[in-house]
Design a protein around this motif. Structure first.
Motif, PDB file in Angstrom:
ATOM      1  N   LEU A  36     -64.923  45.096  40.844  1.00 24.10           N
ATOM      2  CA  LEU A  36     -65.079  46.543  40.713  1.00 24.10           C
ATOM      3  C   LEU A  36     -66.327  46.939  41.480  1.00 24.10           C
ATOM      4  O   LEU A  36     -67.366  46.280  41.359  1.00 24.10           O
ATOM      5  N   VAL A  37     -66.210  47.992  42.274  1.00 26.87           N
ATOM      6  CA  VAL A  37     -67.380  48.498  42.992  1.00 26.87           C
ATOM      7  C   VAL A  37     -68.310  49.132  41.959  1.00 26.87           C
ATOM      8  O   VAL A  37     -67.860  49.875  41.074  1.00 26.87           O
ATOM      9  N   ASN A  50     -64.748  56.901  38.172  1.00 22.53           N
ATOM     10  CA  ASN A  50     -63.667  57.885  38.210  1.00 22.53           C
ATOM     11  C   ASN A  50     -62.394  57.280  37.620  1.00 22.53           C
ATOM     12  O   ASN A  50     -62.384  56.141  37.148  1.00 22.53           O
ATOM     13  N   GLY A  51     -61.321  58.043  37.670  1.00 21.74           N
ATOM     14  CA  GLY A  51     -60.043  57.602  37.108  1.00 21.74           C
ATOM     15  C   GLY A  51     -59.499  56.354  37.767  1.00 21.74           C
ATOM     16  O   GLY A  51     -58.865  55.516  37.104  1.00 21.74           O
ATOM     17  N   ASP A  52     -59.729  56.181  39.062  1.00 28.65           N
ATOM     18  CA  ASP A  52     -59.291  54.963  39.742  1.00 28.65           C
ATOM     19  C   ASP A  52     -60.002  53.737  39.175  1.00 28.65           C
ATOM     20  O   ASP A  52     -59.400  52.667  39.046  1.00 28.65           O
ATOM     21  N   ASP A  53     -61.267  53.900  38.831  1.00 27.18           N
ATOM     22  CA  ASP A  53     -62.020  52.799  38.237  1.00 27.18           C
ATOM     23  C   ASP A  53     -61.457  52.436  36.865  1.00 27.18           C
ATOM     24  O   ASP A  53     -61.356  51.257  36.521  1.00 27.18           O
ATOM     25  N   VAL A  54     -61.088  53.452  36.097  1.00 23.71           N
ATOM     26  CA  VAL A  54     -60.479  53.207  34.781  1.00 23.71           C
ATOM     27  C   VAL A  54     -59.189  52.418  34.957  1.00 23.71           C
ATOM     28  O   VAL A  54     -58.954  51.420  34.265  1.00 23.71           O
ATOM     29  N   HIS A  55     -58.344  52.838  35.909  1.00 29.09           N
ATOM     30  CA  HIS A  55     -57.092  52.117  36.163  1.00 29.09           C
ATOM     31  C   HIS A  55     -57.370  50.675  36.586  1.00 29.09           C
ATOM     32  O   HIS A  55     -56.737  49.742  36.096  1.00 29.09           O
ATOM     33  N   ARG A  56     -58.310  50.481  37.483  1.00 26.77           N
ATOM     34  CA  ARG A  56     -58.632  49.136  37.971  1.00 26.77           C
ATOM     35  C   ARG A  56     -59.093  48.247  36.816  1.00 26.77           C
ATOM     36  O   ARG A  56     -58.700  47.086  36.720  1.00 26.77           O
ATOM     37  N   LEU A  57     -59.908  48.792  35.937  1.00 28.14           N
ATOM     38  CA  LEU A  57     -60.369  48.017  34.771  1.00 28.14           C
ATOM     39  C   LEU A  57     -59.218  47.690  33.825  1.00 28.14           C
ATOM     40  O   LEU A  57     -59.168  46.593  33.269  1.00 28.14           O
ATOM     41  N   ARG A  61     -58.127  43.995  32.842  1.00 33.41           N
ATOM     42  CA  ARG A  61     -57.985  43.603  31.435  1.00 33.41           C
ATOM     43  C   ARG A  61     -56.612  43.002  31.176  1.00 33.41           C
ATOM     44  O   ARG A  61     -56.485  41.983  30.500  1.00 33.41           O
ATOM     45  N   LEU A  62     -55.563  43.605  31.736  1.00 34.37           N
ATOM     46  CA  LEU A  62     -54.206  43.092  31.575  1.00 34.37           C
ATOM     47  C   LEU A  62     -54.087  41.681  32.148  1.00 34.37           C
ATOM     48  O   LEU A  62     -53.561  40.773  31.490  1.00 34.37           O
ATOM     49  N   CYS A  63     -54.573  41.488  33.357  1.00 28.19           N
ATOM     50  CA  CYS A  63     -54.506  40.170  33.993  1.00 28.19           C
ATOM     51  C   CYS A  63     -55.301  39.128  33.200  1.00 28.19           C
ATOM     52  O   CYS A  63     -54.840  37.996  33.008  1.00 28.19           O
ATOM     53  N   ARG A  64     -56.481  39.505  32.736  1.00 31.51           N
ATOM     54  CA  ARG A  64     -57.303  38.565  31.958  1.00 31.51           C
ATOM     55  C   ARG A  64     -56.642  38.236  30.624  1.00 31.51           C
ATOM     56  O   ARG A  64     -56.731  37.114  30.150  1.00 31.51           O
ATOM     57  N   ALA A  65     -55.936  39.201  30.035  1.00 31.73           N
ATOM     58  CA  ALA A  65     -55.209  38.954  28.792  1.00 31.73           C
ATOM     59  C   ALA A  65     -54.083  37.941  29.016  1.00 31.73           C
ATOM     60  O   ALA A  65     -53.665  37.254  28.080  1.00 31.73           O
ATOM     61  N   MET A  66     -53.602  37.841  30.264  1.00 29.58           N
ATOM     62  CA  MET A  66     -52.595  36.844  30.618  1.00 29.58           C
ATOM     63  C   MET A  66     -53.260  35.545  31.078  1.00 29.58           C
ATOM     64  O   MET A  66     -52.617  34.691  31.665  1.00 29.58           O
ATOM     65  N   ASP A  67     -54.554  35.415  30.801  1.00 33.47           N
ATOM     66  CA  ASP A  67     -55.354  34.225  31.092  1.00 33.47           C
ATOM     67  C   ASP A  67     -55.469  33.937  32.582  1.00 33.47           C
ATOM     68  O   ASP A  67     -55.616  32.793  33.001  1.00 33.47           O
ATOM     69  N   MET A  68     -55.389  34.970  33.399  1.00 31.73           N
ATOM     70  CA  MET A  68     -55.564  34.766  34.833  1.00 31.73           C
ATOM     71  C   MET A  68     -57.043  34.582  35.140  1.00 31.73           C
ATOM     72  O   MET A  68     -57.903  35.191  34.510  1.00 31.73           O
ATOM     73  N   SER A  69     -57.299  33.736  36.126  1.00 32.26           N
ATOM     74  CA  SER A  69     -58.675  33.501  36.554  1.00 32.26           C
ATOM     75  C   SER A  69     -59.184  34.723  37.315  1.00 32.26           C
ATOM     76  O   SER A  69     -58.406  35.562  37.774  1.00 32.26           O
ATOM     77  N   LEU A  70     -60.488  34.787  37.481  1.00 37.44           N
ATOM     78  CA  LEU A  70     -61.068  35.885  38.250  1.00 37.44           C
ATOM     79  C   LEU A  70     -60.564  35.854  39.691  1.00 37.44           C
ATOM     80  O   LEU A  70     -60.314  36.906  40.289  1.00 37.44           O
ATOM     81  N   ASP A  71     -60.383  34.661  40.244  1.00 37.21           N
ATOM     82  CA  ASP A  71     -59.858  34.559  41.608  1.00 37.21           C
ATOM     83  C   ASP A  71     -58.430  35.081  41.686  1.00 37.21           C
ATOM     84  O   ASP A  71     -58.062  35.743  42.665  1.00 37.21           O
TER      85      ASP A  71
END
Length: 157
Positions: A36-37, A50-57, A61-71
């Protein structure tokens, strides 16, 4: 007509955290990791998003909940859903993650069997606990290097 960035609502980090479900500490961490910038600073030095940042977060969060790595998250964030080549890259990323999940499931099933065997060693009727005894025996018998290379308990970050 869609609002431009200058016209889009601006939120402080606490509001973005509430709207995205990502803590302020994690937002700062994701900024540090380049997912995230960093929010622009207002005159009072508060970060604004802004709203784009909220969507990106929310996406992170969704990807991390699926145990995806940061990469893996970083890879998916960089993809464009309208490009065929990026669709292939997304599939490859998920295929790799599925393999990790399957491997972890096998490790967890082996751990479950080991814990069940350990649990069956003691029913509480003896003079001493065979579970604690077995754990102490294992602690002394297991070399340090082996415990760090087995992969059991390894997190996918």
């Amino acid at each position: 007509m869609a609002p431009t960035l200058a016209q889009s609502p601006q939120y402080r980090i606490g509001e973005v955290a509430r709207q995205s479900g990502v803590s302020a500490a994690n937002i700062r961490y994701y900024e540090k990791e380049g997912l995230l910038v960093a929010g622009a600073r207002e005159d009072n030095s508060y970060r604004v998003y802004n709203g784009d940042d909220v969507h990106r977060l929310r996406f992170i969060r969704l990807c991390r909940a699926m145990d995806m790595s940061l990469d893996e998250v970083r890879t998916l964030l960089a993809l464009d859903w309208s490009r065929k080549a990026d669709c292939e890259a997304a599939r490859d990323t998920l295929d790799d993650h599925l393999q990790h999940v399957r491997s972890r499931l096998a490790e967890l099933q082996a751990l479950e069997a080991d814990l069940q065997a350990l649990r069956s060693r003691c029913d509480g009727s003896q003079a001493h606990c065979h579970i604690i005894e077995a754990l102490h025996e294992r602690a002394d018998a297991q070399p340090v290097a082996a415990s760090t290379t087995t992969g059991v308990g390894k997190r996918h970050v």
